[in-house]
Scaffold this active site. Sequence first.
Site, short mmCIF file in Angstrom:
data_model
loop_
_atom_site.label_atom_id
_atom_site.label_comp_id
_atom_site.label_asym_id
_atom_site.label_seq_id
_atom_site.Cartn_x
_atom_site.Cartn_y
_atom_site.Cartn_z
N ALA A 81 -18.42 1.26 24.94
CA ALA A 81 -18.07 2.33 24.00
C ALA A 81 -18.32 3.69 24.65
O ALA A 81 -19.38 3.91 25.23
CB ALA A 81 -18.91 2.18 22.74
N CYS A 108 -22.73 -6.89 20.49
CA CYS A 108 -23.18 -5.51 20.27
C CYS A 108 -24.49 -5.46 19.49
O CYS A 108 -24.61 -6.04 18.42
CB CYS A 108 -22.12 -4.71 19.53
N ASN A 164 -22.69 -11.53 33.31
CA ASN A 164 -22.85 -10.09 33.11
C ASN A 164 -24.34 -9.78 33.00
O ASN A 164 -25.11 -10.57 32.49
CB ASN A 164 -22.10 -9.68 31.81
N ASP A 186 -27.10 -6.50 34.78
CA ASP A 186 -27.93 -6.00 35.87
C ASP A 186 -27.27 -6.04 37.24
O ASP A 186 -27.97 -6.12 38.25
CB ASP A 186 -29.28 -6.75 35.92
C1 LIG Z 1 -22.72 2.82 27.09
C2 LIG Z 1 -22.52 1.35 26.82
C3 LIG Z 1 -21.59 0.97 25.89
C4 LIG Z 1 -21.36 -0.41 25.64
N1 LIG Z 1 -20.39 -0.77 24.76
C5 LIG Z 1 -20.07 -2.09 24.63
C6 LIG Z 1 -18.94 -2.50 23.86
O1 LIG Z 1 -18.22 -1.67 23.28
N2 LIG Z 1 -18.68 -3.84 23.78
C7 LIG Z 1 -19.46 -4.78 24.42
O2 LIG Z 1 -19.19 -5.98 24.33
N3 LIG Z 1 -20.53 -4.41 25.15
C8 LIG Z 1 -20.83 -3.10 25.30
N4 LIG Z 1 -21.86 -2.74 26.12
C9 LIG Z 1 -22.61 -3.79 26.85
C10 LIG Z 1 -22.03 -3.99 28.25
O3 LIG Z 1 -20.69 -4.43 28.18
C11 LIG Z 1 -22.86 -5.01 29.06
O4 LIG Z 1 -22.85 -6.25 28.39
C12 LIG Z 1 -24.31 -4.58 29.24
O5 LIG Z 1 -24.41 -3.19 29.53
C13 LIG Z 1 -24.97 -5.37 30.39
O6 LIG Z 1 -24.28 -5.17 31.59
P1 LIG Z 1 -24.81 -4.19 32.77
O7 LIG Z 1 -26.20 -4.63 33.12
O8 LIG Z 1 -23.82 -4.36 33.89
O9 LIG Z 1 -24.85 -2.80 32.21
C14 LIG Z 1 -22.12 -1.39 26.34
C15 LIG Z 1 -23.07 -0.97 27.28
C16 LIG Z 1 -23.28 0.38 27.53
C17 LIG Z 1 -24.30 0.78 28.56
#
Ligand SMILES: Cc1cc2nc3c(=O)[nH]c(=O)nc-3n(C[C@H](O)[C@H](O)[C@H](O)COP(=O)(O)O)c2cc1C
Length: 328
Positions: A19, A102, A202, A204
């Site tokens: 988002a 979410c 997914n 980290d």
């Molecule tokens: C700013 C932000 C917005 C996110 N919005 C969504 C979203 O709209 N839908 C969703 O499934 N996950 C959302 N997530 C979660 C990410 O898709 C992901 O699952 C989570 O950040 C872990 O991955 P990472 O460690 O690569 O950041 C969001 C994460 C962040 C940081």
Amino acid sequence: MDFPYSVAHDFPLFLAPMAGVSESPFRQICRGYGADVVVSEFISSVGISLGIERVLAEMRFEPVERPIGIQIYGADATIMAQAAGMVTELFEPDFVDINFGCPVKKVVRNNGGSGCLKDMSLVRGIIRAVRDATSLPVTVKIRSGWDETQRDPVEIALRCQEAGAQALTLHPRTRTQMYQGAANWDEIAAVAQALEIPVIGNGDIRTPEDVLAMRTQTNCAGVMIARGSFGNPWLFAQARDLLEARAKRPDPTPAERFNTALEHARLALRLQGDTRTTALEFRKHFGWYTKGLRDASELRQRLFAIESMAEAEAIFCDYLYGSARSAA
Ligand SMILES: Cc1cc2nc3c(=O)[nH]c(=O)nc-3n(C[C@H](O)[C@H](O)[C@H](O)COP(=O)(O)O)c2cc1C
């Protein structure tokens, strides 16, 4: 493992739904740097079903972004189905992704997002209803459970598969964990082993090396990157180099970073208009692109004060050509 939509590589790299971040301009930038698949930020099924223009606008994408999934959320199977039908008819993405991950309060309060994980019959009902409502592939994104007492990613994932999910992404944290602690990659491995559909890992991934490590440790069918991509779309290309056993391309130079930031800003300008909102929303990207650069704090101060995208472009050009002049 076959994905339900066509992908350019056997082991695809996904830009995560985020988002306020994975909007059309950033998705296009990441596709350009080697993300194989992108997903929209989560969109309210209620907003879609009511035909709210602002909500519909959030789903627009351009052909260069394909393959793209549109992610929807909600806790009412009938409304989710209606939204999926509208998404299919109006936008024809490559797949519809259901958000069961979410953790945000205003979403889970109404049992949307990871709130659904408290009630697996609701999860199953939503997946079935959405599958019935669209001819597109339907995928899901889940967390490991609601909280530690209900933590059971394999069981949740099996139920999703049984209900008709055609690919599944696991972010192996619970809702109560939010973003604390490490993502438990062993859970990705367990789910990948248990399921017949592709499981996307997914959580980290910060470096190209992390992509290889997750693949080796979990045997997942692809990886999804969220925060690691902030200001760093090069991560995808560097990871692809490693996956194909090539020398990893070097990190971008400051000029490359700026050119990409500028390209990103111009896309935002074209797609979202030169409004104050576009500029304010864009400030975070500037912060990320300029992290660690020479004179970054002064530059960021200037960028954080912008009220229009045209101003940002001028600041970037000034920095780039100004430093070219001082180097000459
Ligand atoms: C700013 C932000 C917005 C996110 N919005 C969504 C979203 O709209 N839908 C969703 O499934 N996950 C959302 N997530 C979660 C990410 O898709 C992901 O699952 C989570 O950040 C872990 O991955 P990472 O460690 O690569 O950041 C969001 C994460 C962040 C940081």
